[in-house]
Design a protein around this motif. Structure first.
Motif, PDB file in Angstrom:
ATOM      1  N   GLY A   1      -5.243  -7.174  -0.041  1.00 29.98           N
ATOM      2  CA  GLY A   1      -4.576  -7.539  -1.290  1.00 29.98           C
ATOM      3  C   GLY A   1      -4.582  -9.036  -1.494  1.00 29.98           C
ATOM      4  N   ASP A   2      -3.382  -9.644  -1.511  1.00 28.64           N
ATOM      5  CA  ASP A   2      -3.281 -11.084  -1.759  1.00 28.64           C
ATOM      6  C   ASP A   2      -2.974 -11.887  -0.497  1.00 28.64           C
ATOM      7  N   GLN A   3      -3.141 -11.272   0.694  1.00 27.82           N
ATOM      8  CA  GLN A   3      -2.881 -11.986   1.952  1.00 27.82           C
ATOM      9  C   GLN A   3      -4.146 -12.073   2.791  1.00 27.82           C
ATOM     10  N   LEU A   4      -4.541 -13.299   3.112  1.00 26.30           N
ATOM     11  CA  LEU A   4      -5.716 -13.546   3.944  1.00 26.30           C
ATOM     12  C   LEU A   4      -5.207 -14.143   5.256  1.00 26.30           C
ATOM     13  N   VAL A   5      -5.569 -13.522   6.382  1.00 26.85           N
ATOM     14  CA  VAL A   5      -5.063 -13.944   7.693  1.00 26.85           C
ATOM     15  C   VAL A   5      -6.201 -14.524   8.531  1.00 26.85           C
ATOM     16  N   LEU A   6      -5.953 -15.723   9.052  1.00 26.51           N
ATOM     17  CA  LEU A   6      -6.880 -16.403   9.955  1.00 26.51           C
ATOM     18  C   LEU A   6      -6.243 -16.442  11.334  1.00 26.51           C
TER      19      LEU A   6
ATOM     20  N   ALA B   1      -4.852 -10.856  -6.227  1.00 28.80           N
ATOM     21  CA  ALA B   1      -5.142  -9.898  -5.153  1.00 28.80           C
ATOM     22  C   ALA B   1      -6.614  -9.491  -5.186  1.00 28.80           C
ATOM     23  N   VAL B   2      -7.149  -9.237  -4.016  1.00 25.11           N
ATOM     24  CA  VAL B   2      -8.527  -8.806  -3.843  1.00 25.11           C
ATOM     25  C   VAL B   2      -8.581  -7.282  -3.983  1.00 25.11           C
ATOM     26  N   THR B   3      -9.639  -6.775  -4.605  1.00 28.22           N
ATOM     27  CA  THR B   3      -9.825  -5.329  -4.664  1.00 28.22           C
ATOM     28  C   THR B   3     -10.772  -4.904  -3.553  1.00 28.22           C
ATOM     29  N   SER B   4     -10.805  -3.615  -3.280  1.00 28.73           N
ATOM     30  CA  SER B   4     -11.538  -3.096  -2.117  1.00 28.73           C
ATOM     31  C   SER B   4     -13.036  -3.339  -2.156  1.00 28.73           C
TER      32      SER B   4
ATOM     33  N   ALA C   1      -9.019   1.210  -1.180  1.00 24.26           N
ATOM     34  CA  ALA C   1      -9.476   1.606  -2.516  1.00 24.26           C
ATOM     35  C   ALA C   1      -8.289   2.177  -3.276  1.00 24.26           C
ATOM     36  N   PRO C   2      -8.268   2.006  -4.594  1.00 31.11           N
ATOM     37  CA  PRO C   2      -7.146   2.563  -5.352  1.00 31.11           C
ATOM     38  C   PRO C   2      -7.133   4.085  -5.249  1.00 31.11           C
ATOM     39  N   ALA C   3      -5.950   4.631  -5.356  1.00 30.83           N
ATOM     40  CA  ALA C   3      -5.801   6.088  -5.293  1.00 30.83           C
ATOM     41  C   ALA C   3      -6.482   6.725  -6.501  1.00 30.83           C
ATOM     42  N   ASP C   4      -7.052   7.885  -6.302  1.00 34.23           N
ATOM     43  CA  ASP C   4      -7.673   8.633  -7.393  1.00 34.23           C
ATOM     44  C   ASP C   4      -6.556   9.264  -8.222  1.00 34.23           C
ATOM     45  N   THR C   5      -6.426   8.789  -9.455  1.00 35.95           N
ATOM     46  CA  THR C   5      -5.370   9.318 -10.330  1.00 35.95           C
ATOM     47  C   THR C   5      -5.933  10.133 -11.474  1.00 35.95           C
ATOM     48  N   THR C   6      -7.243  10.450 -11.400  1.00 38.12           N
ATOM     49  CA  THR C   6      -7.870  11.234 -12.458  1.00 38.12           C
ATOM     50  C   THR C   6      -7.671  12.719 -12.167  1.00 38.12           C
ATOM     51  N   ALA C   7      -7.102  13.391 -13.129  1.00 37.58           N
ATOM     52  CA  ALA C   7      -6.871  14.842 -12.983  1.00 37.58           C
ATOM     53  C   ALA C   7      -8.203  15.573 -13.122  1.00 37.58           C
ATOM     54  N   PRO C   8      -8.365  16.690 -12.418  1.00 33.14           N
ATOM     55  CA  PRO C   8      -9.591  17.474 -12.584  1.00 33.14           C
ATOM     56  C   PRO C   8      -9.687  18.004 -14.012  1.00 33.14           C
TER      57      PRO C   8
END
Length: 139
Positions: A25-30, A81-84, A126-133
């Motif tokens: 997301g928005d946290q980068l750890v070194l 925030a970074v996306t997947s 990855a974002p959750a799949d929220t598309t209904a069949p």
């Protein structure tokens, strides 16, 4: 009663294994290797502008820097925030070649050296799949 030699080894960025740079997301750890802890003094932390974070080649500003001395990590908060599916790199510029008050450093005051754009592992889910069949009624 001979004292231990002074720590003159600078912290080094870990770029392999489980401790390599990573973002969620928005946290980068070194993570850094060092014989001692990183400097915990909030007045000594590096400036946000000492880091260059690129997301798919576009700059993403660092909004804050947090040093965790015993874990030997530096966490950067990103403005976006970074996306997947995005690629991420991070670079760091030590303010000067000498000892700086505001730099990544260990408790003995040894500054970490600057590093060029380094690949970051993107752990953003990855974002959750929220598309209904949907029923297919043709073909």
């Amino acid at each position: 009663n001979t004292p231990a030699p002074a720590d003159t080894t600078a912290p080094a960025l870990i770029i392999t294994g489980d401790s390599r740079p990573k973002v969620t997301g928005d946290q980068l750890v070194l993570s850094f290797s060092d014989t001692g802890n990183l400097d915990a003094d909030a007045a000594h932390k590096p400036a946000n502008g000492a880091f260059t974070v690129l997301i798919n080649g576009v700059a993403n500003a660092v909004t804050s820097v947090t040093v965790e001395p015993q874990a030997k990590t530096v966490t950067l908060m990103l403005s976006t925030a970074v996306t997947s599916d995005q690629t991420v790199t991070v670079a760091y510029a030590d303010p000067t070649t000498g000892n700086d008050a505001n730099a990544i450093q260990d408790a003995a005051g040894n500054d970490a050296t600057s590093f060029a754009a380094t690949a970051v592992t993107n752990n953003t889910p990855a974002p959750a799949d929220t598309t209904a069949p949907a029923l297919i009624i043709t073909g």
